[in-house]
Design a protein around this motif. Sequence first.
Motif, short mmCIF file in Angstrom:
data_model
loop_
_atom_site.label_atom_id
_atom_site.label_comp_id
_atom_site.label_asym_id
_atom_site.label_seq_id
_atom_site.Cartn_x
_atom_site.Cartn_y
_atom_site.Cartn_z
N ALA A 294 42.68 17.22 7.04
CA ALA A 294 41.95 15.95 7.00
C ALA A 294 41.63 15.43 8.39
N GLY A 295 42.30 15.96 9.42
CA GLY A 295 42.07 15.49 10.79
C GLY A 295 41.23 16.41 11.64
N LEU A 296 40.86 17.58 11.12
CA LEU A 296 40.06 18.51 11.91
C LEU A 296 38.60 18.09 11.91
N PRO A 297 37.93 18.16 13.06
CA PRO A 297 36.49 17.90 13.06
C PRO A 297 35.75 19.03 12.34
N VAL A 298 34.85 18.66 11.46
CA VAL A 298 34.05 19.64 10.73
C VAL A 298 32.58 19.28 10.96
N MET A 299 31.83 20.22 11.50
CA MET A 299 30.45 19.97 11.89
C MET A 299 29.51 20.92 11.17
N LEU A 300 28.30 20.44 10.87
CA LEU A 300 27.25 21.28 10.30
C LEU A 300 26.22 21.56 11.39
N ASN A 301 26.12 22.82 11.77
CA ASN A 301 25.13 23.23 12.76
C ASN A 301 23.82 23.55 12.04
N ILE A 302 22.82 22.71 12.23
CA ILE A 302 21.55 22.88 11.51
C ILE A 302 20.52 23.65 12.33
N ASN A 303 20.91 24.10 13.51
CA ASN A 303 20.00 24.84 14.39
C ASN A 303 20.03 26.32 14.00
N GLU A 304 19.00 26.78 13.32
CA GLU A 304 18.98 28.17 12.86
C GLU A 304 18.72 29.16 13.98
N ASP A 305 18.38 28.67 15.17
CA ASP A 305 18.21 29.54 16.32
C ASP A 305 19.46 29.57 17.21
N SER A 306 20.55 28.97 16.75
CA SER A 306 21.72 28.83 17.62
C SER A 306 22.30 30.18 18.05
N GLY A 307 22.11 31.23 17.25
CA GLY A 307 22.64 32.54 17.61
C GLY A 307 22.10 33.04 18.94
N VAL A 308 20.83 32.76 19.24
CA VAL A 308 20.28 33.23 20.51
C VAL A 308 20.88 32.45 21.68
N PHE A 309 21.17 31.16 21.47
CA PHE A 309 21.81 30.38 22.53
C PHE A 309 23.23 30.90 22.79
N GLY A 310 23.93 31.24 21.70
CA GLY A 310 25.27 31.77 21.86
C GLY A 310 25.28 33.12 22.54
N ALA A 311 24.34 33.99 22.15
CA ALA A 311 24.23 35.31 22.79
C ALA A 311 23.90 35.14 24.27
#
Length: 323
Positions: A294-311
């Motif tokens: 109940a205390g962990l931050p949970v986020m929704l990443n809506i950026n479908e191009d995020s994989g290229v930023f991570g790579a």
Amino acid sequence: MQRILAADIGGTNSRFGFFELGAEADEPHLLGIARLPTQQFESLVQLLQALFSEQRPFAAASCDLAVLAVPGPVQGRFCRPPHIKWNIDLYDITKVGLGRGALLNDFAAQAFASRSRAVRDARVLQASRSDVQSVGGGTVAVIGAGTGLGHCALVPDGRGGHLAVPSEAGHASFPLVGDNEHAYGEYVRRVTNMTYCTGDAVVSGSGLSRLHAFLTGEVLAPAVLAPRLQNFPRTVEWFARFYARACRNYALAVLALGGVYVCGGVAAKNPQLVQHPAFLEEFRLSPTQHDLLAGLPVMLNINEDSGVFGAALFGVQRLRRRA
């Protein structure tokens, strides 16, 4: 100035980000993104040839590092993706003029993306609570449904960077609870001819369609079902619980004190599937670890191009440590 080609090779679509990295920059600068349908090509070489058949921000020969995020377990320079009809060999990039390259799992790229500008517009599903948040950052759990159900953990490496710990947990058995869910499990095994239900079969685009067919008798492709989900609250509630269960189990498995990032096209296109009250109710459900969850931050990443930023961010870390 160094140039990075960051690719996110998906089972359905492939995205290519063209980045430039300045000497003092923490993150590379995006010059442009190209998208191609993966299944229309017979090999990685064909895919890359199609990419560079049009004018791009830089040519293959002027790229300092090509980073390919691939949907499957990476074995050195090779990957055999379970949802693509051809294999990926890093040697093949030289056939289109690219030189130095690196492979990483696609969800390792999503994990690195959680430390990049790609998640600046992420939606908060559950805010963090200071008494459980790791001081200085802890392990981040990244999980996302698309063609399959991807997982990766991101761990601080003690040197100012991060280490991605990929997982193929989407191919592990999925836990079902109660008579109704077990009846669904029998249905999944029958229509897929699987020995047991996996996360990929339950929490994915095809899993959403399969669940809807079980609950309503109506067989619809994910793209057809998605805009009509508001008319089927039972389908949404069941899927929200399944998705949350997968998130909860992975958060506990890696002790995700750095938070949980939900990504992938299923939730990005249909946020109601993780914003339904049943999602957090199921995520927090634990006889022993409710307070932690109940205390962990949970986020929704809506950026479908995020994989290229991570790579690309992985590429920055690779270039600077080999400089």
